[in-house]
Write a protein that holds these residues in place. Structure first.
Motif, PDB file in Angstrom:
ATOM      1  N   LEU A   1       0.843  -1.185   0.000  1.00 46.97           N
ATOM      2  CA  LEU A   1       0.000   0.000   0.000  1.00 46.97           C
ATOM      3  C   LEU A   1       0.883   1.242   0.000  1.00 46.97           C
ATOM      4  CD1 LEU A   1      -2.818  -0.791   2.581  1.00 46.97           C
ATOM      5  CD2 LEU A   1      -3.079  -0.566   0.134  1.00 46.97           C
ATOM      6  N   ARG A   2       0.385   2.323  -0.695  1.00 46.67           N
ATOM      7  CA  ARG A   2       1.017   3.638  -0.642  1.00 46.67           C
ATOM      8  C   ARG A   2       0.035   4.558   0.055  1.00 46.67           C
ATOM      9  NH1 ARG A   2       2.672   3.988  -5.485  1.00 46.67           N
ATOM     10  NH2 ARG A   2       4.847   3.498  -4.988  1.00 46.67           N
ATOM     11  N   VAL A   3       0.418   5.073   1.281  1.00 45.76           N
ATOM     12  CA  VAL A   3      -0.495   5.838   2.133  1.00 45.76           C
ATOM     13  C   VAL A   3      -0.061   7.292   2.096  1.00 45.76           C
ATOM     14  CG1 VAL A   3      -1.456   6.088   4.441  1.00 45.76           C
ATOM     15  CG2 VAL A   3      -0.783   3.824   3.603  1.00 45.76           C
ATOM     16  N   ALA A   4      -1.011   8.224   1.842  1.00 46.85           N
ATOM     17  CA  ALA A   4      -0.771   9.674   1.895  1.00 46.85           C
ATOM     18  C   ALA A   4      -1.168  10.170   3.272  1.00 46.85           C
ATOM     19  CB  ALA A   4      -1.567  10.392   0.824  1.00 46.85           C
ATOM     20  N   LEU A   5      -0.298  10.964   3.930  1.00 51.59           N
ATOM     21  CA  LEU A   5      -0.498  11.431   5.303  1.00 51.59           C
ATOM     22  C   LEU A   5      -0.647  12.942   5.287  1.00 51.59           C
ATOM     23  CD1 LEU A   5       2.337   9.345   7.059  1.00 51.59           C
ATOM     24  CD2 LEU A   5      -0.080   8.741   6.818  1.00 51.59           C
ATOM     25  N   ASP A   6      -1.777  13.452   5.890  1.00 53.01           N
ATOM     26  CA  ASP A   6      -2.024  14.888   6.057  1.00 53.01           C
ATOM     27  C   ASP A   6      -2.097  15.186   7.543  1.00 53.01           C
ATOM     28  OD1 ASP A   6      -2.112  15.311   3.340  1.00 53.01           O
ATOM     29  OD2 ASP A   6      -4.257  14.806   3.238  1.00 53.01           O
ATOM     30  N   MET A   7      -1.194  16.125   8.057  1.00 55.50           N
ATOM     31  CA  MET A   7      -1.090  16.417   9.493  1.00 55.50           C
ATOM     32  C   MET A   7      -1.468  17.844   9.787  1.00 55.50           C
ATOM     33  SD  MET A   7       1.018  13.811   8.744  1.00 55.50           S
ATOM     34  CE  MET A   7       2.458  14.606   8.120  1.00 55.50           C
ATOM     35  N   ILE A   8      -1.945  18.066  11.024  1.00 54.92           N
ATOM     36  CA  ILE A   8      -2.217  19.389  11.590  1.00 54.92           C
ATOM     37  C   ILE A   8      -1.442  19.483  12.897  1.00 54.92           C
ATOM     38  CG2 ILE A   8      -4.003  20.918  12.522  1.00 54.92           C
ATOM     39  CD1 ILE A   8      -6.003  19.561  10.679  1.00 54.92           C
ATOM     40  N   GLY A   9      -0.760  20.620  13.106  1.00 47.38           N
ATOM     41  CA  GLY A   9       0.020  20.796  14.354  1.00 47.38           C
ATOM     42  C   GLY A   9       1.326  21.542  14.085  1.00 47.38           C
ATOM     43  N   SER A  10       2.290  21.300  14.977  1.00 48.13           N
ATOM     44  CA  SER A  10       3.596  21.987  14.903  1.00 48.13           C
ATOM     45  C   SER A  10       4.648  20.974  14.487  1.00 48.13           C
ATOM     46  CB  SER A  10       3.974  22.589  16.270  1.00 48.13           C
ATOM     47  OG  SER A  10       2.993  23.508  16.712  1.00 48.13           O
ATOM     48  N   PRO A  11       5.091  21.051  13.204  1.00 44.93           N
ATOM     49  CA  PRO A  11       6.104  20.083  12.768  1.00 44.93           C
ATOM     50  C   PRO A  11       7.398  20.236  13.578  1.00 44.93           C
ATOM     51  CG  PRO A  11       5.533  21.649  11.014  1.00 44.93           C
ATOM     52  CD  PRO A  11       4.804  22.058  12.226  1.00 44.93           C
ATOM     53  N   PRO A  12       8.229  19.178  13.583  1.00 46.94           N
ATOM     54  CA  PRO A  12       8.074  17.902  12.869  1.00 46.94           C
ATOM     55  C   PRO A  12       7.109  16.960  13.607  1.00 46.94           C
ATOM     56  CG  PRO A  12      10.116  17.893  14.093  1.00 46.94           C
ATOM     57  CD  PRO A  12       9.531  19.251  14.305  1.00 46.94           C
ATOM     58  N   PHE A  13       6.608  15.941  12.819  1.00 49.14           N
ATOM     59  CA  PHE A  13       5.633  14.993  13.358  1.00 49.14           C
ATOM     60  C   PHE A  13       6.243  13.610  13.403  1.00 49.14           C
ATOM     61  CE2 PHE A  13       3.284  18.365  11.275  1.00 49.14           C
ATOM     62  CZ  PHE A  13       2.329  18.716  12.212  1.00 49.14           C
ATOM     63  N   ASP A  14       5.827  12.843  14.405  1.00 46.24           N
ATOM     64  CA  ASP A  14       6.156  11.421  14.505  1.00 46.24           C
ATOM     65  C   ASP A  14       4.846  10.649  14.489  1.00 46.24           C
ATOM     66  OD1 ASP A  14       8.954  11.641  14.707  1.00 46.24           O
ATOM     67  OD2 ASP A  14       8.839  12.157  16.827  1.00 46.24           O
ATOM     68  N   VAL A  15       4.617   9.863  13.392  1.00 49.65           N
ATOM     69  CA  VAL A  15       3.384   9.084  13.232  1.00 49.65           C
ATOM     70  C   VAL A  15       3.663   7.661  13.668  1.00 49.65           C
ATOM     71  CG1 VAL A  15       1.633   8.283  11.614  1.00 49.65           C
ATOM     72  CG2 VAL A  15       2.623  10.565  11.347  1.00 49.65           C
ATOM     73  N   ASP A  16       2.918   7.185  14.654  1.00 49.34           N
ATOM     74  CA  ASP A  16       3.096   5.838  15.198  1.00 49.34           C
ATOM     75  C   ASP A  16       2.037   4.922  14.585  1.00 49.34           C
ATOM     76  OD1 ASP A  16       5.114   6.846  16.849  1.00 49.34           O
ATOM     77  OD2 ASP A  16       3.687   7.372  18.430  1.00 49.34           O
ATOM     78  N   TYR A  17       2.503   3.734  14.085  1.00 49.10           N
ATOM     79  CA  TYR A  17       1.562   2.773  13.492  1.00 49.10           C
ATOM     80  C   TYR A  17       2.071   1.378  13.771  1.00 49.10           C
ATOM     81  CZ  TYR A  17       4.939   2.485   9.648  1.00 49.10           C
ATOM     82  OH  TYR A  17       6.083   2.316   8.905  1.00 49.10           O
ATOM     83  N   THR A  18       1.175   0.369  13.556  1.00 48.74           N
ATOM     84  CA  THR A  18       1.515  -1.043  13.777  1.00 48.74           C
ATOM     85  C   THR A  18       1.211  -1.827  12.512  1.00 48.74           C
ATOM     86  OG1 THR A  18      -0.676  -1.559  14.682  1.00 48.74           O
ATOM     87  CG2 THR A  18       1.056  -0.877  16.247  1.00 48.74           C
ATOM     88  N   ILE A  19       1.966  -2.920  12.294  1.00 50.78           N
ATOM     89  CA  ILE A  19       1.756  -3.844  11.157  1.00 50.78           C
ATOM     90  C   ILE A  19       1.498  -5.214  11.759  1.00 50.78           C
ATOM     91  CG2 ILE A  19       2.760  -4.860   9.104  1.00 50.78           C
ATOM     92  CD1 ILE A  19       4.492  -2.372   8.796  1.00 50.78           C
ATOM     93  N   GLN A  20       0.333  -5.784  11.503  1.00 50.34           N
ATOM     94  CA  GLN A  20      -0.051  -7.081  12.069  1.00 50.34           C
ATOM     95  C   GLN A  20      -0.305  -8.049  10.911  1.00 50.34           C
ATOM     96  OE1 GLN A  20      -0.661  -7.912  15.512  1.00 50.34           O
ATOM     97  NE2 GLN A  20      -0.707  -9.981  14.728  1.00 50.34           N
ATOM     98  N   LYS A  21       0.455  -9.161  10.864  1.00 52.44           N
ATOM     99  CA  LYS A  21       0.247 -10.208   9.856  1.00 52.44           C
ATOM    100  C   LYS A  21      -0.676 -11.258  10.439  1.00 52.44           C
ATOM    101  CE  LYS A  21       2.721 -13.533   6.931  1.00 52.44           C
ATOM    102  NZ  LYS A  21       4.037 -14.120   6.609  1.00 52.44           N
ATOM    103  N   ARG A  22      -1.602 -11.707   9.648  1.00 56.24           N
ATOM    104  CA  ARG A  22      -2.536 -12.714  10.127  1.00 56.24           C
ATOM    105  C   ARG A  22      -1.774 -13.980  10.475  1.00 56.24           C
ATOM    106  NH1 ARG A  22      -7.578 -13.724   6.410  1.00 56.24           N
ATOM    107  NH2 ARG A  22      -7.986 -11.596   7.156  1.00 56.24           N
ATOM    108  N   GLY A  23      -2.091 -14.465  11.630  1.00 54.04           N
ATOM    109  CA  GLY A  23      -1.396 -15.663  12.120  1.00 54.04           C
ATOM    110  C   GLY A  23      -0.224 -15.339  13.026  1.00 54.04           C
ATOM    111  N   SER A  24       0.145 -14.092  13.080  1.00 55.33           N
ATOM    112  CA  SER A  24       1.249 -13.692  13.955  1.00 55.33           C
ATOM    113  C   SER A  24       0.674 -13.132  15.240  1.00 55.33           C
ATOM    114  CB  SER A  24       2.112 -12.627  13.266  1.00 55.33           C
ATOM    115  OG  SER A  24       3.118 -12.201  14.141  1.00 55.33           O
ATOM    116  N   LYS A  25       1.282 -13.507  16.369  1.00 59.21           N
ATOM    117  CA  LYS A  25       0.773 -13.084  17.671  1.00 59.21           C
ATOM    118  C   LYS A  25       1.073 -11.612  17.952  1.00 59.21           C
ATOM    119  CE  LYS A  25       1.204 -17.660  19.812  1.00 59.21           C
ATOM    120  NZ  LYS A  25       1.773 -18.426  20.931  1.00 59.21           N
TER     121      LYS A  25
END
Length: 1266
Positions: free
Chosen positions: A575-599
């Motif tokens: 996937l190619r994800v476009a990110l639009d932020m509001i606030g005072s740069p710089p930004f740190d975007v936190d995300y998780t990647i979960q594979k099916r079958g993985s704990k």
């Protein structure tokens, strides 16, 4: 008594021959307890030679005999040094060693009476060493001169005309010739003085009363009148001191006075309790006469005072001290004070402290000594006045300051000291004499701006510390100090458009206990610092002083996505994800990647510097993935959750085939002829088929690898034999689906152009070198490749060695002779090869130098020594040697000398040779056997090495002694009378050498000014070592002749040189009758003069003379006859005889007249004392003895106490035709005669200057002791 225990050094027991009957012992002795003998005392050591073998007395006699024998031997060596030119130093060292052994060895025998202590042994040894040096080096102190000088100090007597010894001082310094003194005293006039030393006086404080000094001189006053002037009212008061008071004051003054002279001035003490001006108006003595008064004025004032006015105890830096001192006293005043800042003390003073427009009469030029006169009654200047002295100083340093007054002095000279060490200091007011206070630093305050916008961003609802920064005008502010700050605040919505505060700005105040405390702020708006202070001082506001606080909006995130598909199989690979932020740069975007079958879900964060960004999610493995965005952080807000927005993306991912290099970091390098390997990682579904290319020099080599099952696979190239740059490129990969993906991943590497090589480099075109033995030799190398290189080499006679070199032209350092071979070489990364043609190098040592006797030398080899023909002592001789090696040569050889007397010596000499042959001069200065032994040799290549000695070379030669001839009695004077030809004795001589001898003697005549040609006589065929010389009379003219030995030759052909003949000679004197002549032409002498005559002939002499008709005979040891004229009378020489001539000279008639010394007496020879008044006179009587006319000198000196030296005031010279003279004198002093002379002689006291007498040709005057 024989059983009494004795020490080792005690006297030996006296032998007992008869035993007493025990019954005959005294009862007193019976009563004493018996003394048991100490037969087995462990501390008593037995003698080395038991007493039963040799008794103690015999042992002492043997020791004394040995000591005497050593001294006899010592004198024999001393005599041999006088005759032969041997080395005195070795004789001295020999006898020092013998004395050391004897002095320390004799006590070891433990002979009674000869067991000395260590100090005694060392003293005896040092004394003998000094005597050895005097004898062997022939150093003889002038004992006779010392004895004569010491004798004259103790016993200074001289022969007089009466032929008895008298002291010259008693004759020359006769104090009875000038006697008598006249002392004249002039009585003084009386006087009285008030305060003779002009001392200052004051009353006040601890001084309740004072004692004023009144000095009286040569008077007895009965009334003293003082006039007092009050300083405040200027009123007069008359004070009378009665006779009763004066007697009491005189009694007290005499008790305190140390003077013993009744005429000395007396200091009376009069007590005064009131200040004022005191004037001595009148002094009446016991005769009712008014005594002269001097310095009749005294001013007694109030003592000066001072106090420091109080001030505040705390001040700030930069302020004025605001300290003042109040001074009270008679102006102008002087003040000394101290200023102490932090234990650093500084002293200062003020001069001329006085009120404005005040003028003191003390500063004017007065024509009179009186400050106050009867018609000018003004004493206001002497009143005490109050003056304020400000001490305003800028307080430039913080800390403890103190001002204190040390001393105050008024115009009269009265000094009041307030120091703690002054016992008279006014301690009652000591607290007013100093002021102490503390000086504090001023605080400073500013803001620390966090960014260039000058704003402070704070999350809404949070508090932040105002970024204040404390400073100080001095040292750092203490952390415990409290501060008060004030600042303005304007809310953000009320700020002016210009960004300034609004008129409604709020003034806020904060009290902070510590400097680490800071005000907490949260409301958005403008903050400006206005004031800061601590508990002591107000401070300064420094820039920057304003800051803007902002509350930015909370951050937020919006996303949009699209699939990334495989172009071959149309499968989703991410996937190619476009990110639009509001606030005072710089930004740190936190995300998780979960594979099916993985704990567990994989957490990741993406940093985005702007407000828009893009994120590609491409998992490497196939499967179902869930992407959840859970939080966002900006510059102000941290960890802001966004889970409520449910930003979650899901996708099934099936990645396409791909491959890339794993170890691609850096550029690899391959050795020449070696392969290279890389590892690749593959993605997709196995098995894979990989195509890659190897590109070099414009050519491509394609290769394909099929059926790859592993995700990581290594690929290797063939052996690379061409150097240069290579590129390994991945072309395409095909997975199990059959979709072929083209790749663009590649790596580059280089291949070395050739193998490293090693070989020896030649030296001057050769592969061998000659070097000095033991020296390090550098073998040059030629290396190719990339350093460092590791070389393996081997000396064919030893084991291989390794060495690491960093230079392509390096060296191998060796220090062993042999053949060296290169075995192996490796550079920094690749193995190399050795060039066989230049792999061998030879190292050869240069041979060491040697010495030998030159070919053709006139020597005979006997055993291991060369023997040279014998020569006479002192003859020149040499021998030749030759060297092998490299010139120049430096050699050392030992010269061993064994003298005929048995003495041995050794000297080391050096030889410097520029060629291969040298001639060595042989030492023939001393008779004996001389041996030359070469011990060291060096040339241009080699220094001498004791570890490699040279082959020994020894040359030996016999030196025959030269014959000698000496007189048996050197220096003896043989007398000869021409009238008796048989009076000349024979002259014996002693000879050394091998007889028969030929002896040449020389006769030098001292007559005719020494211009006569010497005579020479040769005596041949002397068969023995002794001979008596008889000189014919015609060779001996009148006078003295010196007989010396010119030369002697023995049977071996050796001849003594004139310089080798010992210096002592003999003299033959041919005498005539002696003569005498006076040294002075005068005929008149004075008592104390010396009569001197010169004698011609052979000393000693016998002089015959008469004095006052009495005949006398005197002995003269030399050619001068001198006698002291002790008494007056007539003196005449009548005859003379010497020791050489048998004739007495009776034709002598020398006559002299000796006159007595003149004398002078003053006041009948006594000391007469006369007291007179001013204007009176005294008659002085002078009496003379001698021959008129008389001329005398007398002096007048000051009258002093006994023991002090008087100064001469006047000197007079008078003449008298008779035996008396009278003079009138009226001046004070001591009169005495210092010099007198009559017709013939003169006398003067020691130190007095008078003219000499005029007698005949002029004789010296006599000095008379006082």
């Amino acid at each position: 008594m024989n059983g009494t225990p004795r020490l080792r050094s005690a006297y030996p027991p006296t032998p007992q021959t008869n035993r007493r009957d025990p019954s005959a012992i005294s009862p007193l002795r019976k009563a004493a307890p018996p003394v048991r003998p100490l037969e087995n005392n462990p501390e008593q050591e037995s003698p080395v030679i038991p007493f039963d073998v040799v008794d103690p007395a015999t042992q002492r006699r043997l020791a004394a005999a040995a000591y005497a024998a050593l001294w006899a031997w010592r004198f024999m060596d001393f005599w041999s040094l006088l005759e032969d030119d041997t080395e005195a130093f070795w004789q001295f060292m020999k006898w020092v060693l013998i004395d050391l052994m004897f002095m320390f060895g004799l006590p070891a025998l433990r002979i009674p009476w000869l067991e000395w202590s260590q100090p005694v042994m060392w003293s005896l040894f040092l004394a003998h060493a000094v005597l050895d040096g005097m004898l062997m080096f022939q150093i003889f102190p002038p004992v006779l001169a010392w004895t004569v000088g010491l004798t004259k100090l103790v016993y200074n007597r001289e022969l007089a005309i009466s032929e008895r010894r008298v002291k010259p001082g008693e004759v020359l310094h006769n104090s009875s010739l000038l006697l008598g003194k006249q002392i004249i005293h002039i009585l003084p006039e009386g006087s009285a003085t008030l305060n003779p030393n002009n001392e200052p006086f004051c009353l006040g404080g601890l001084h309740k009363h004072i004692d004023v000094p009144l000095q009286i001189n040569q008077t007895n006053p009965k009334l003293i009148e003082l006039e007092r002037i009050d300083l405040d009212t200027s009123e007069f008061e008359m004070i009378k001191i009665t006779s009763k008071q004066i007697r009491k004051m005189k009694s007290e003054a005499k008790k305190l006075s140390k003077a013993t002279d009744g005429d000395s001035p007396i200091i009376l003490r009069y007590q005064i309790k009131r200040p004022g001006m005191y004037i001595m108006r009148k002094v009446i003595d016991e005769t009712n006469l008014e005594v002269q008064t001097r310095n009749t004025e005294l001013t007694v004032v109030s003592c000066p005072q001072a106090r420091v006015k109080p001030t505040s105890k705390a001040k700030c830096r930069g302020e004025l001290s605001d300290v003042a001192v109040e001074v009270i006293g008679v102006p102008p005043l002087k003040m000394k004070y101290r200023q102490m800042v932090n234990e650093l003390e500084r002293e200062a003073s003020f001069q001329s402290i006085q009120p404005d427009e005040f003028v003191s009469p003390l500063a004017r030029q007065q024509t009179s000594d009186m400050l106050v006169q009867r018609d000018q009654i003004d004493v206001s200047w002497a009143r005490a006045q109050k003056v304020i002295v400000p001490l305003n100083e800028t307080l430039t340093h913080s800390g403890k300051w103190m001002f204190s007054v040390d001393e105050v002095q008024d115009a009269m000279g009265n000094v009041v000291n307030f120091r703690a060490d002054d016992r008279d200091a006014p301690h009652a007011v000591s607290q007013e004499l100093h002021q102490a206070f503390a000086v504090h630093e001023r605080p400073g305050l500013s803001l620390k701006i966090p960014n260039i916008q000058g704003s402070l961003k704070v999350a809404r609802g949070d508090y932040a510390q105002m970024p204040i920064r404390y400073k100080s005008t001095g040292k750092d502010t203490k952390a415990t100090s409290a501060h008060t700050i004030e600042y303005l605040f304007t809310p953000e919505e009320e700020m002016l458009p210009s960004g300034e505060h609004s008129p409604k700005a709020q003034l806020k105040k904060e009290s902070l206990k510590y400097t680490s405390q800071k005000p907490m702020i949260s409301a958005a708006g403008l903050y400006t610092l206005k004031f800061v202070s601590n508990e002591f001082c107000s401070g300064e506001i420094l820039e920057p002083a304003s800051i803007l606080l902002e509350n930015p909006p909370e951050p937020d995130l919006a996303i949009a996505s699209e699939k990334i598909t495989d172009r071959c199989a149309d499968n989703a690979i991410g996937l190619r994800v476009a990110l639009d932020m509001i606030g005072s740069p710089p930004f740190d975007v936190d995300y998780t990647i979960q594979k099916r079958g993985s704990k567990d879900a994989e957490s990741k964060s993406k940093r985005i510097d702007g407000i828009r960004g893009q994120l590609d999610l491409t998992p490497g493995e196939a499967g179902h993935y869930t992407y959840a965005f859970i939080g966002i952080s900006d510059a102000v807000y941290k960890g802001h959750p966004i889970t409520s927005k449910n930003l979650v993306l899901e996708q099934d991912v099936k990645p396409s085939a791909s491959a890339h290099f794993i170890d691609r970091h850096g550029t690899k390098e391959a050795c020449f002829g070696e392969p290279i390997s890389y590892t690749i990682r593959l993605q997709g579904e196995a098995p894979w088929s990989l195509e890659y290319e190897l590109v070099h020099g414009g050519r491509r080599t394609k290769k394909t690898i099929d059926n790859i099952e592993s995700e990581e696979y290594p690929i290797s190239t063939d052996h690379l034999t061409n150097g240069g740059e290579y590129t390994l490129s991945l072309s395409s990969v095909t997975d199990n689906v059959g979709c072929k993906e083209f790749l663009n991943d590649e790596v580059k590497f280089t291949v070395r152009g050739q193998r490293p090589k090693a070989s020896f480099n030649s030296i001057a075109g050769k592969f061998d070198v000659r070097s000095l033995q033991g020296k390090d030799v550098q073998l040059p190398l030629r290396l190719t490749g990339r350093g460092p290189w590791t070389i393996k080499y081997q000396n064919l006679d030893h084991a291989p060695k390794h060495v690491t070199l960093r230079s392509a032209n390096g060296h191998i350092s060796v220090n062993t002779e042999g053949t060296y071979k290169l075995v192996e070489v490796n550079d920094a990364s690749c193995p190399g090869s050795i060039e066989e043609a230049s792999s061998i190098f030879d190292v050869v040592w240069v041979p060491r130098p040697s010495v030998k006797v030159a070919e053709g030398a006139l020597m005979e080899l006997k055993g291991s020594k060369y023997e040279k023909r014998a020569v006479c002592e002192g003859d020149e001789d040499t021998f030749e040697v030759s060297f092998t090696g490299s010139a120049p040569f430096d050699a050392k050889y030992e010269e061993h000398i064994k003298l005929e007397q048995g003495t041995r010596s050794m000297r080391v000499k050096e030889l410097n040779v520029a060629q291969t042959a040298a001639s060595i001069r042989m030492d023939t200065s001393l008779a004996g056997t001389v041996e030359y032994k070469f011990t060291a040799l060096s040339d241009a290549n080699y220094d001498n090495d004791p570890r490699s000695p040279i082959e020994p070379l020894i040359v030996q030669q016999r030196v025959n002694s030269r014959p000698t001839a000496v007189f048996t009695h050197p220096g003896k004077n043989y007398n000869y009378c021409p009238a008796d030809a048989s009076s000349l004795d024979s002259i014996p001589v002693k000879l050394t050498g091998v007889p028969p001898f030929t002896l040449d003697i020389e006769i030098k005549h001292s007559g005719n000014g020494g211009t006569m040609k010497p005579d020479r006589i040769s005596i041949p065929n002397i068969p023995s070592h002794t001979h008596d010389i008889r000189i014919p009379a015609h060779h001996l003219p009148l006078g003295q002749s010196n007989i010396s030995i010119r030369k002697v030759r023995d049977a071996r052909g050796c001849q003594s040189k004139s310089s080798a003949i010992p210096a002592p000679k003999v003299q033959v004197s041919v005498h005539n009758a002696p003569t005498i002549a006076p040294l002075e032409s005068q005929t008149d002498y004075c008592v104390g003069d010396r009569l001197s005559f010169t004698l011609a002939g052979k000393a000693p002499f016998s002089v015959y003379y008469t004095f006052e008709g009495v005949e006398k005979r005197a002995h003269a040891p030399d050619t001068t006859f001198r006698r002291l004229a002790e008494l007056p009378g007539a003196f005449a020489i009548t005859g003379l005889a010497d020791s050489a001539s048998q004739c007495r000279n009776t034709h002598v008639s020398l006559r002299k007249t000796i006159h007595p010394l003149p004398s002078a007496r003053l006041s009948k020879g006594r000391t007469d004392v006369k007291d007179i008044h001013e204007g009176g006179t005294v008659e002085i009587l002078f009496e003379f003895g001698g021959t008129p006319p008389f001329e005398f000198t007398y002096t007048r000196s000051e009258n002093v106490k006994k023991g002090k030296k008087a100064r001469v005031l006047e000197t007079k010279v008078e003449r008298s035709e008779g035996y008396e003279f009278r003079a009138l004198e009226g001046r004070e002093g001591t009169y005495e005669v210092v010099a007198v002379r009559d017709r013939w002689c003169a006398v003067a006291r020691q130190g007095a200057e008078t003219a000499g007498r005029v007698v005949g040709s002029g004789a010296a005057q006599r000095l008379v002791a006082n």
